[in-house]
Design an enzyme around this catalytic site. Structure first.
Site, PDB file in Angstrom:
ATOM      1  N   SER A 273     -34.399  66.792  32.807  1.00  0.00           N
ATOM      2  CA  SER A 273     -33.948  65.476  31.902  1.00  0.00           C
ATOM      3  C   SER A 273     -32.532  65.379  31.894  1.00  0.00           C
ATOM      4  O   SER A 273     -31.734  66.129  32.426  1.00  0.00           O
ATOM      5  CB  SER A 273     -34.675  65.828  30.553  1.00  0.00           C
ATOM      6  OG  SER A 273     -33.385  66.325  29.849  1.00  0.00           O
ATOM      7  N   ASP A 274     -32.187  64.032  31.501  1.00  0.00           N
ATOM      8  CA  ASP A 274     -30.635  63.838  31.197  1.00  0.00           C
ATOM      9  C   ASP A 274     -30.564  64.435  29.837  1.00  0.00           C
ATOM     10  O   ASP A 274     -31.469  64.774  29.213  1.00  0.00           O
ATOM     11  CB  ASP A 274     -30.276  62.309  31.510  1.00  0.00           C
ATOM     12  CG  ASP A 274     -28.721  62.336  31.479  1.00  0.00           C
ATOM     13  OD1 ASP A 274     -28.053  63.359  31.263  1.00  0.00           O
ATOM     14  OD2 ASP A 274     -28.155  61.123  31.898  1.00  0.00           O
ATOM     15  N   TRP A 275     -29.378  64.525  29.401  1.00  0.00           N
ATOM     16  CA  TRP A 275     -28.816  65.230  28.190  1.00  0.00           C
ATOM     17  C   TRP A 275     -29.703  64.614  27.093  1.00  0.00           C
ATOM     18  O   TRP A 275     -29.381  63.293  26.702  1.00  0.00           O
ATOM     19  CB  TRP A 275     -27.509  64.922  27.852  1.00  0.00           C
ATOM     20  CG  TRP A 275     -26.697  65.713  26.660  1.00  0.00           C
ATOM     21  CD1 TRP A 275     -27.065  65.224  25.531  1.00  0.00           C
ATOM     22  CD2 TRP A 275     -26.101  66.871  26.634  1.00  0.00           C
ATOM     23  NE1 TRP A 275     -26.410  66.063  24.637  1.00  0.00           N
ATOM     24  CE2 TRP A 275     -25.666  67.031  25.216  1.00  0.00           C
ATOM     25  CE3 TRP A 275     -25.442  67.704  27.640  1.00  0.00           C
ATOM     26  CZ2 TRP A 275     -24.970  68.171  24.650  1.00  0.00           C
ATOM     27  CZ3 TRP A 275     -24.431  68.612  26.948  1.00  0.00           C
ATOM     28  CH2 TRP A 275     -24.477  68.807  25.722  1.00  0.00           C
ATOM     29  N   GLY A 276     -30.649  65.121  26.482  1.00  0.00           N
ATOM     30  CA  GLY A 276     -31.318  64.642  25.295  1.00  0.00           C
ATOM     31  C   GLY A 276     -32.150  63.444  25.476  1.00  0.00           C
ATOM     32  O   GLY A 276     -32.857  62.729  24.754  1.00  0.00           O
TER      33      GLY A 276
END
Ligand code: BGC
Length: 741
Positions: A273-276
Site C-alpha cells: 500500500s502507499d503510506w497509510g
C-alpha cells in the site's frame, strides 16, 4: 532453534531442485507451513522504527516484516541480527527507503532524467543509487514512479517521467533494471517498486491525492502502459496509489490489482500500500473504520500495509470471523517471502561494512553530472551561448545560483547539501574567482523583500554577461506541494526585468521541479536553459553547458504552457470538432463584438492554443536536418507479422558534434473513438559528428497502432495513419500509410 528454520529451508531447496519442482516456491512453502497466523501477519506489516526497544521486541516476535525509513547502518544491522538470530523462524527483514533519484549522490529529479531521453544513462543512474543505498543495508526502493502527468500544477510531476506513456515506460523500465540488475540477489541490487498504481497523475486540478475520473480507454492507452513496462522489466514490487479511480481507491481495487496486474500482466511480486493508504479509505468515505478498510485492502490484493497499522490490528479478526481465509493470507505472505528469497536475504541478510566507501564515488558523481547535462534543455539561443573560455566578467545572480539544498529537488531525504556543487561554485572554478561577480538579487525563490535587486542591477553594469539562475525551491514541488499558479514566485520577474533594462547579454537558467510558466522571463533573455532540479552535480553540468564544453541535448518530457490555466496540456490531445485555425488575442477583440466574431473554435482568449514549448523540444549548439520519412510499404495488413519500417536521414549540418533525439509519432486519422493528433511511439538518441548523416530506421508493428475501446478491449482498426520522424512533437511533415484487414 533460532537458525533451524533457515537450515531446513535451504535443505529443501536442494531437494526440490533435484525433484524438478520450482525451487523458490518450495522454499517459500516449506517456511510458510511453520508459521503461526501472527507471524504471517507480521510479514504483511511494514513500519518505520519508533524507539529501538519496543521495535526490536516486535521484530523478535515476528510482528514486523519490513522496515522503512531506517538508514543508519548500525541500526539496520542490529535489527537484522535480531530478526535472523532471535526471531522464532529467523526470517530476515527487508529495509526499504525512498531512494527516488539517488541516495547520497543525488541525481536529477526523475523529470530531469526523463529530459535526457537516454534510458541507458538513466539505468546507470539507478545503479549508482542502488550501490549507495545497498551499502547501508537498504534493499528495496520505492521507485520508479511512472505516473503519467499532464498537469504541472501537480507537485509530483517532478517524480515522474512526464506526460507520455512511452517515455515514462522507457525511463521506468531502465530504472528497474538499474536497481535490480539481472540478479536481484546481488548484494548491490535493490528491489524496485513501480508506483503509484494507478492514475495518480490524473488528480483533478493537479491537487495531490485528489480523485480521478478515468474511463477505460484512457487508463489502458495512457496510464497503464508504463506500469506494464515495469512488469516486463522484472520489477519485484508495486505500490498502490492514494487516489480513487471512478470512486474506488486503488488500495481497494481488486480489478486493478488482481485482474489487471496479476492475471493479465502476470505479476507475482509484492503489492504494498502507499503510506497509510488503507486507513485513508476512512476519510475517503469508503470504509467506516480501520477494520473495514483492512477487509477491503486484503480482499483487493494489497499484500503489505505500509504504516497503516490496519493489518496488524485487524487481519487476524477477519480470519477468525471467516471473512478472509487463511489461504488468502498465505498468498500474501508467499509474495513477501518470495521477495526476500529473490533478494538473497536468507543467504546474505547482513551488509558488509567494507561496502560503504561507495558514497560519492568518482564514477557516481560523473554519472550524476552526465545525467544533469543531458537532462538540461536549451530552449532559446540568440547566439550568446556557448560562452566559450573567455566571456569576460560574469554576473551570477538569481535565487538558484547558490542553493545547495534546493538544487537537489524533492524526495532527496538522504542528501547532504554540503556535497552539492552549485552553479556559482562551478563557474568560479571554471572561470576563476575574479571573473565571477555574485549578487543573488533575491535570496530564495519566494523572497518578496526585493532588498538585493538594486545591488544585482548595479553589478550587471560592470559585467559582460549576466547568468540568472531562476526557478523554485525544492519544497515547492513533490508530494503534497501543488501550485495553482506556475509563474515564478517572489520578485524573480522583477529581477529579470530590471536586469534586462541594463542591456547586457543575459542567460536565464531555470532550476525547478516542474515546467514553470516563464515565457516573459525567456522573452527578456538572450538564451534560456531549463534544467529542472539537477542534483549534487547540477553546478558543474550547467557550467559545462554554458561554457560549451558540453553540447546540450535535453528534450522536454512535458509540454511547457504559456499560462497555468492551459493545463492539462500535452501533445497527445484530441483535435476536437472545432480545432482553431486562428485565434484572436483578448486585447484585439473590439468592444461589443459579436459572440461568433472570434471564430467559435477551441482556444483560450488569453493564451491562444499553442504551448510555450512543445513536448520533445530542445535545441543544440549544432543544427540537425531531418529528411522526409520513407516507409517500407504503403499498405500493411493488421495481421502482418512483418512490421512497417519507417526511416529517415538525420544530418548534423553544424560544425560541432551533437546528440539528437529522433522521435516517431503517429496519428490514426479516422477511428471509432477520436484519437490524439499525435502520439509518441518510439525514439532514439543518436550522436553525429559535424557533417555526418545517418539513416534511422524504426519499426511500427500493427499492435503499436492499437487503442482501447470503451469496454477496455484492444482494437486495431483499418484505415489511414500519418507518421512523423521529427526532432519534437510539433515539427516535421507526416507521411501516410494504410492499415488493412
Ligand atoms: C508516498 C510514496 C512513498 C511513501 C513512503 C508516500 O507518502 O506517496 O511515494 O514511497 O510515502 O515514504
Amino acid at each position: 532453534m533460532r537458525r533451524s528454520g533457515l537450515m531446513i529451508v535451504t535443505g529443501i531447496a536442494c531437494l526440490s531442485a533435484y525433484a524438478g519442482v520450482p525451487a523458490l516456491d518450495q522454499r517459500v512453502d516449506s517456511l510458510l507451513v511453520q508459521m503461526t497466523l501472527t507471524e504471517k501477519i507480521g510479514q504483511l506489516n511494514q513500519l518505520s522504527p519508533r524507539g529501538f526497544g519496543e521495535f526490536a521486541l516486535a521484530v523478535r516476535e515476528g510482528r514486523v516484516g519490513s522496515v522503512l525509513n531506517e538508514v543508519d547502518p548500525e541500526v539496520i544491522s542490529r535489527l537484522q541480527h535480531i530478526a535472523v538470530e532471535e526471531s522464532r523462524l529467523g526470517i530476515p527483514l527487508v529495509f526499504a527507503r525512498d531512494v527516488i533519484h539517488g541516495f547520497r549522490t543525488i541525481l536529477p529529479i526523475p523529470l530531469g532524467q526523463a529530459a535526457t531521453w537516454n534510458p541507458t544513462l538513466v539505468e546507470q543512474g539507478a545503479r549508482v543509487a542502488a550501490r549507495e543505498a545497498s551499502s547501508v543495508g537498504i534493499r528495496w526502493t520505492f521507485s520508479p514512479m511512472v505516473d503519467v502527468s499532464r498537469d504541472a500544477r501537480w507537485g509530483r510531476v517532478a517524480e515522474s517521467g512526464g506526460e507520455d506513456p512511452v517515455l515514462n515506460g522507457r525511463m521506468g523500465g531502465a530504472m528497474v533494471r538499474g536497481y535490480q540488475t539481472d540478479n536481484p540477489a546481488d548484494p548491490t541490487a535493490i528491489a524496485a517498486c513501480v508506483k503509484h498504481f494507478a492514475g495518480y497523475g490524473a488528480a483533478e486540478s493537479g491537487r495531490d491525492y485528489n480523485t480521478t475520473w478515468l474511463p477505460l480507454p484512457l487508463l489502458r492507452d495512457v496510464y497503464f502502459p508504463p506500469f506494464e513496462e515495469g512488469v516486463r522489466a522484472g520489477a519485484l514490487t508495486f505500490m498502490t496509489s492514494f487516489n480513487d479511480i471512478n470512486g474506488v481507491p486503488s488500495s481497494a481495487n481488486r480489478w486493478l490489482l488482481q485482474d489487471v496486474l496479476r492475471d493479465e500482466w502476470g505479476f507475482d511480486g509484492v503489492i504494498v500500500s502507499d503510506w497509510g493508504s488503507i486507513s485513508d479509505m476512512i476519510p475517503a468515505g469508503v470504509a467506516a473504520d480501520r477494520k473495514e478498510a483492512t477487509l477491503l485492502a486484503a480482499a483487493a490484493g494489497v499484500d503489505i500495509d505500509m504504516e497503516g497499522l490496519c493489518y496488524p490490528a485487524h487481519l487476524e479478526e477477519w480470519v477468525k470471523e471467516g471473512k478472509i481465509s487463511e489461504e488468502t493470507i498465505d498468498g500474501m505472505v508467499r509474495n513477501v517471502l518470495r521477495l526476500k528469497f529473490r533478494l538473497g536475504l536468507f543467504e546474505n541478510p547482513y551488509t558488509e561494512i567494507e561496502n560503504r566507501p561507495v558514497m560519492y564515488a568518482p564514477e557516481h558523481l560523473e554519472t550524476a553530472r552526465r545525467l544533469a547535462e543531458e537532462g538540461t534543455v536549451l530552449l532559446k539561443n540568440d547566439g550568446i551561448l556557448p560562452l566559450g573560455k573567455k566571456p569576460g566578467k560574469i554576473l551570477v545572480t538569481g535565487p538558484l545560483a547558490d542553493a545547495p539544498h534546493d538544487q537537489c529537488g524533492t524526495w532527496a531525504p538522504d542528501r547532504e547539501k554540503s556535497r552539492s556543487v552549485t552553479p556559482l561554485a562551478a563557474l568560479r572554478r571554471m572561470y576563476g574567482r575574479e571573473a565571477v561577480i555574485y549578487s543573488p538579487g533575491v535570496r530564495y525563490s519566494r523572497d518578496n523583500s526585493g532588498d538585493g535587486i538594486s545591488a544585482a542591477v548595479e553589478a550587471a553594469r560592470d559585467a559582460d554577461v549576466v547568468l540568472c539562475f531562476l526557478g523554485e525551491e525544492a519544497v515547492l514541488s513533490g508530494e503534497a506541494h501543488c501550485l495553482a499558479l506556475l509563474d515564478l514566485k517572489g520578485r524573480q520577474r522583477e529581477l529579470v526585468e530590471r536586469l534586462h533594462a541594463v542591456g547586457k547579454p543575459t542567460v536565464a537558467v531555470f532550476m525547478a521541479g516542474r515546467p514553470l510558466t516563464v515565457g516573459r522571463e525567456i522573452e527578456l533573455s538572450d538564451a534560456a536553459l531549463y534544467s529542472f532540479h539537477g542534483g549534487t552535480m547540477a553546478g558543474p553540468a550547467l557550467a559545462n553547458i554554458l561554457s560549451g564544453d558540453v553540447n546540450p541535448s535535453g528534450k522536454l518530457p512535458v509540454t511547457m504552457a504559456r499560462l497555468t490555466g492551459q493545463y492539462p496540456m500535452y501533445h497527445a490531445h484530441k483535435n476536437t470538432g472545432r480545432p482553431p485555425f486562428w485565434s484572436v488575442d483578448i486585447d484585439d477583440i473590439p468592444l461589443e463584438a459579436e459572440q461568433t466574431s472570434t471564430g467559435c473554435t477551441s482556444y483560450h482568449l488569453d493564451a491562444g492554443v499553442e504551448p510555450l514549448y512543445p513536448f520533445g523540444y530542445g535545441l543544440s549548439y549544432t543544427e540537425f536536418e531531418f529528411g522526409t520519412p520513407t516507409l517500407s510499404a504503403q499498405t500493411v495488413s493488421k495481421s502482418s507479422a512483418v512490421p512497417l519500417k519507417v526511416s529517415c536521414t538525420v544530418k548534423n549540418t553544424g560544425n560541432r558534434r551533437g546528440e539528437e533525439t529522433v522521435q516517431l509519432y503517429i496519428r490514426d486519422k479516422v477511428a471509432s473513438l477520436a484519437r490524439p493528433v499525435k502520439e509518441l511511439r518510439d525514439f532514439v538518441k543518436i550522436s553525429l559528428e559535424p557533417g555526418e548523416a545517418r539513416q534511422i530506421e524504426m519499426e511500427l508493428a500493427p499492435d503499436r497502432l492499437a487503442f482501447h475501446g470503451l469496454d477496455g478491449s484492444e482494437i486495431i482498426e483499418p484505415g489511414e495513419f500519418e507518421v512523423w520522424m521529427a526532432p519534437d512533437s510539433s515539427s516535421g511533415e507526416p507521411v501516410t500509410f494504410t492499415l488493412t484487414d
